[in-house]
Design a protein around this motif. Structure first.
Motif, PDB file in Angstrom:
ATOM      1  N   VAL A  70       0.865  -1.179   0.000  1.00  0.00           N
ATOM      2  CA  VAL A  70       0.000   0.000   0.000  1.00  0.00           C
ATOM      3  C   VAL A  70       0.905   1.232   0.000  1.00  0.00           C
ATOM      4  O   VAL A  70       1.654   1.463   0.943  1.00  0.00           O
ATOM      5  CB  VAL A  70      -0.935   0.012   1.228  1.00  0.00           C
ATOM      6  CG1 VAL A  70      -1.659   1.340   1.336  1.00  0.00           C
ATOM      7  CG2 VAL A  70      -1.933  -1.122   1.132  1.00  0.00           C
ATOM      8  N   LYS A 124      -3.100   4.985  -7.484  1.00  0.00           N
ATOM      9  CA  LYS A 124      -3.635   4.215  -6.363  1.00  0.00           C
ATOM     10  C   LYS A 124      -2.986   4.588  -5.037  1.00  0.00           C
ATOM     11  O   LYS A 124      -3.379   4.087  -3.994  1.00  0.00           O
ATOM     12  CB  LYS A 124      -3.428   2.726  -6.618  1.00  0.00           C
ATOM     13  CG  LYS A 124      -4.366   2.217  -7.688  1.00  0.00           C
ATOM     14  CD  LYS A 124      -4.322   0.725  -7.772  1.00  0.00           C
ATOM     15  CE  LYS A 124      -5.342   0.256  -8.790  1.00  0.00           C
ATOM     16  NZ  LYS A 124      -5.074  -1.111  -9.198  1.00  0.00           N
ATOM     17  N   ALA A 125      -1.978   5.440  -5.094  1.00  0.00           N
ATOM     18  CA  ALA A 125      -1.311   5.842  -3.860  1.00  0.00           C
ATOM     19  C   ALA A 125      -2.296   6.548  -2.948  1.00  0.00           C
ATOM     20  O   ALA A 125      -3.106   7.352  -3.400  1.00  0.00           O
ATOM     21  CB  ALA A 125      -0.148   6.769  -4.180  1.00  0.00           C
ATOM     22  N   GLN A 126      -2.221   6.220  -1.658  1.00  0.00           N
ATOM     23  CA  GLN A 126      -3.057   6.927  -0.701  1.00  0.00           C
ATOM     24  C   GLN A 126      -2.452   8.284  -0.446  1.00  0.00           C
ATOM     25  O   GLN A 126      -1.246   8.459  -0.491  1.00  0.00           O
ATOM     26  CB  GLN A 126      -3.121   6.160   0.610  1.00  0.00           C
ATOM     27  CG  GLN A 126      -3.788   4.828   0.469  1.00  0.00           C
ATOM     28  CD  GLN A 126      -4.309   4.312   1.793  1.00  0.00           C
ATOM     29  OE1 GLN A 126      -4.028   4.869   2.843  1.00  0.00           O
ATOM     30  NE2 GLN A 126      -5.070   3.248   1.745  1.00  0.00           N
ATOM     31  N   ASN A 179      -0.229  -0.066   9.749  1.00  0.00           N
ATOM     32  CA  ASN A 179      -0.512  -0.892   8.583  1.00  0.00           C
ATOM     33  C   ASN A 179       0.742  -1.613   8.097  1.00  0.00           C
ATOM     34  O   ASN A 179       1.667  -0.987   7.584  1.00  0.00           O
ATOM     35  CB  ASN A 179      -1.068   0.009   7.470  1.00  0.00           C
ATOM     36  CG  ASN A 179      -1.641  -0.791   6.330  1.00  0.00           C
ATOM     37  OD1 ASN A 179      -1.343  -1.990   6.189  1.00  0.00           O
ATOM     38  ND2 ASN A 179      -2.456  -0.151   5.520  1.00  0.00           N
ATOM     39  N   ARG A 180       0.753  -2.942   8.231  1.00  0.00           N
ATOM     40  CA  ARG A 180       1.979  -3.664   7.854  1.00  0.00           C
ATOM     41  C   ARG A 180       2.106  -3.832   6.333  1.00  0.00           C
ATOM     42  O   ARG A 180       3.086  -4.365   5.850  1.00  0.00           O
ATOM     43  CB  ARG A 180       2.057  -5.006   8.577  1.00  0.00           C
ATOM     44  CG  ARG A 180       0.957  -5.955   8.268  1.00  0.00           C
ATOM     45  CD  ARG A 180       0.769  -6.999   9.375  1.00  0.00           C
ATOM     46  NE  ARG A 180      -0.454  -7.737   9.131  1.00  0.00           N
ATOM     47  CZ  ARG A 180      -0.507  -8.854   8.420  1.00  0.00           C
ATOM     48  NH1 ARG A 180       0.580  -9.378   7.921  1.00  0.00           N
ATOM     49  NH2 ARG A 180      -1.656  -9.451   8.211  1.00  0.00           N
ATOM     50  N   TYR A 181       1.112  -3.373   5.576  1.00  0.00           N
ATOM     51  CA  TYR A 181       1.200  -3.422   4.121  1.00  0.00           C
ATOM     52  C   TYR A 181       1.828  -2.139   3.556  1.00  0.00           C
ATOM     53  O   TYR A 181       2.165  -2.070   2.392  1.00  0.00           O
ATOM     54  CB  TYR A 181      -0.188  -3.518   3.496  1.00  0.00           C
ATOM     55  CG  TYR A 181      -0.967  -4.776   3.801  1.00  0.00           C
ATOM     56  CD1 TYR A 181      -1.144  -5.736   2.807  1.00  0.00           C
ATOM     57  CD2 TYR A 181      -1.542  -5.005   5.041  1.00  0.00           C
ATOM     58  CE1 TYR A 181      -1.886  -6.881   3.049  1.00  0.00           C
ATOM     59  CE2 TYR A 181      -2.272  -6.150   5.296  1.00  0.00           C
ATOM     60  CZ  TYR A 181      -2.440  -7.090   4.307  1.00  0.00           C
ATOM     61  OH  TYR A 181      -3.174  -8.217   4.542  1.00  0.00           O
TER      62      TYR A 181
END
Lengths: 295, 284
Positions: B147, B174-176, B191-193
């Motif tokens: 992510v 798609k980057a947050q 968030n480990r992703y």
């Protein structure tokens, strides 16, 4: 001072106050258009609305806001799917079924919900709902459409509930009495008499709730994740329009294409809420129940 | 856009000059990356020196240097070194640009503390941020989707990252997006992703800073230019500065000024202020 003159002056003052908000709105709209329209010198309206790429700070820039529009619409629709049943049914319970003591408590708690600042709800979504969603469904991110929709639904419920409740109260008691007199049960009365009679009011409530959700900024900025791409699943991140404006306006250079583009997004939002309000108005006019059943 | 900006500056200048006819005026223009430093410094400086009026605008490093060349600014902020072409042009206009390094901009990629990945190369980072590498296992981690967490496109950190890592290629849509460095740390720590990036000053123990090309980000490696995702930030003046301009730059380079630099998330270049929030990062 004669009474007549006094009357005239007072009338004038009231008119002034009434027109003040109209004037303010007009000025805001003018400003919005003045700052937003120049972007269409750089990009066509169709490319702006339906362009897939939002890269306003790159060279050359891309000003397509379709992913942002899509993000706004999808979180609004999903939040309505949650908020409408909850809001309308709680209104039915409060106004028709609940005994007086419970009614008072439920009503004030729902109204209290409206008083929670959106940033608090956003924070709740970020630190409670997001990790919960991520762990439960084993997702890459908890900041996604579902999270934003849930939080927006919590915000829209008080609006939907209290306006629906007013509509239900406004149903003349003669309608209910006539229904009971014909031997209908409470359930039959609610579904066949009261709900249809209050339908226009309930529809207005739903649409105003939607307008609230689409314009909400803080929540979507905090929990929607902010990906400017059209989502592929309901667990993807999106960036609704208000979030984009809030995040980027602070540092967009004054008078630049990016600046104008953000205002143009404001225009799109303005038209969307205007559209919702017109529909609400239309429905409440068109399906108004008139007449009464007194002898 | 540039012309409009200049026009706005001009109006502001004329207006400002009328207001404080007797006072000293300093004009600063240029890089948006240096803006927060200049802003913080001038607020403190103007409070301490009531007679001085400093006006600040940011339109990019190139704009600042252009303004220095046509003498419409006293200080040009720049996040890059002046180009040879610009020096030639400046000399033709009788301007001798002098560089003052005021801070180092070092950006650290961060991941969840439990991530197996300890370091990445510039190329891997670039591929990840362009959306070409999408799984952690491709870079030695667990089989998890990556992510990508990025800053809003108008932030200076975003701009530096784009310049130093992506070589100005586009960040994946798609980057947050997070609106502040603090929010990036918050999002990545939970968030480990996730992978994110922040100014070195924001690094703390809730996230793991990655090495880039095998080099740990620290004030030392940033100063020695070993650490690749860093660049010095400059204030350019015409010749050696005099008067209020000299005093202002002296203030920025003083311990008090460098402390402001650290508060804004940059690496100080001089003196005692080096400690500040940076120690937190070393403990991890």
């Amino acid at each position: 001072m004669s009474r007549h003159l006094k009357e005239t002056i007072i009338r004038g003052i009231f008119a002034l106050f009434a027109f003040a908000s109209v004037l303010i709105l007009a000025l805001i709209v003018m400003f919005l258009f003045r700052e937003g329209l120049p972007i269409f010198k750089e990009v066509s309206v169709a490319d702006f609305l339906f362009g897939q790429e939002w890269y306003p700070t790159y060279d050359p820039p891309a000003y397509g806001i379709w992913p942002l529009i899509f993000g706004s619409v999808i979180v609004t629709v999903f939040s309505c799917l949650i908020a409408v049943p909850l809001g309308v049914l709680s209104a039915v319970y409060v106004s028709e079924i609940a005994p007086a003591s419970i009614k008072d408590i439920t009503k004030s708690i729902i109204e209290l919900l409206a008083g929670i600042p959106s940033v608090v709800l956003g924070f709740f979504g970020m630190v409670v709902v997001a990790p919960f969603l991520q762990d439960t469904f084993d997702l890459p991110t908890g900041l996604n459409i579902v999270n934003a929709s849930v939080i927006l639904a919590i915000m829209a419920i008080p609006t939907i509930s209290s306006i629906s409740e007013d509509a239900l109260y406004a149903v003349p008691s003669e309608f209910k009495e006539a229904s009971y007199a014909l031997g209908a049960t409470k359930y039959e009365t609610i579904t066949n008499v009261i709900m249809p009679a209050a339908l226009s009011g309930i529809s207005t409530a739903v649409i105003l709730g939607m307008a609230r959700a689409i314009g909400e900024t803080m929540v979507v900025l905090m929990v929607a994740g902010g990906a400017a791409a059209v989502p592929e699943s309901i667990f993807d991140s999106v960036r609704p329009m208000p979030a984009s404006i809030a995040a980027e306006m602070g540092e967009a250079p004054f008078g630049s294409g990016h600046y104008h583009a953000l205002f143009a997004i404001g225009i799109v939002l303005f038209f969307l809420t205007l559209f919702f309000n017109l529909i609400a108005d239309y429905i409440s006019q068109k399906f108004k129940e008139v007449g009464s059943a007194t002898l | 856009m540039v012309r409009k900006l200049l026009a706005v500056c001009l109006i502001w200048l004329v207006f400002g000059a009328n207001l404080v006819l007797a006072a000293e005026n300093v004009v600063i223009k240029g890089s948006t990356t240096v803006l927060p430093i200049a802003q913080a410094a001038l607020e403190v400086y103007m409070k301490a020196h009531p007679g001085v009026n400093i006006s600040l605008s940011a339109g990019g490093s190139g704009d600042g240097i252009k303004a220095l060349i046509d003498k419409s600014t006293d200080i040009a902020n720049s996040s890059r070194e002046i180009k040879d072409k610009e020096i030639t042009l400046a000399r033709a206009h009788g301007v001798e640009p002098v560089a003052h390094t005021v801070a180092i901009d070092a950006i650290v990629p961060i991941v969840h503390p439990k991530s197996k990945v300890n370091g990445l190369t510039i190329d891997q980072l670039s591929q990840i941020y362009q959306g070409k590498i999408t799984n952690w296992k491709e870079v030695g981690g667990d089989n998890l989707t990556i992510v990508v967490v990025s800053r809003d496109s108008s932030s200076g950190t975003f701009e530096s990252w784009g310049h130093l890592v992506l070589n100005n290629a586009r960040v994946t849509p798609k980057a947050q997006l997070q609106a502040s460095s603090g929010a990036v740390v918050q999002a990545v720590s939970k968030n480990r992703y996730a992978i994110g990036y922040i100014g070195l000053g924001y690094l703390n123990t809730s996230v793991k800073g990655l090495t880039v090309n095998g080099i740990t980000a620290s004030a030392k490696t940033a100063l020695s230019k070993e650490y690749p995702v860093s660049r010095p930030l400059y204030m350019y003046t015409n010749g050696q500065p005099t008067g209020e301009v000299a005093n202002f730059i002296k203030f920025v380079l003083s311990p008090a000024g460098q402390k402001l630099v650290a508060t804004e998330g940059f690496v100080p270049v001089a003196g005692e202020a080096k400690e500040n929030p940076l120690n937190k990062g070393k403990k991890r």
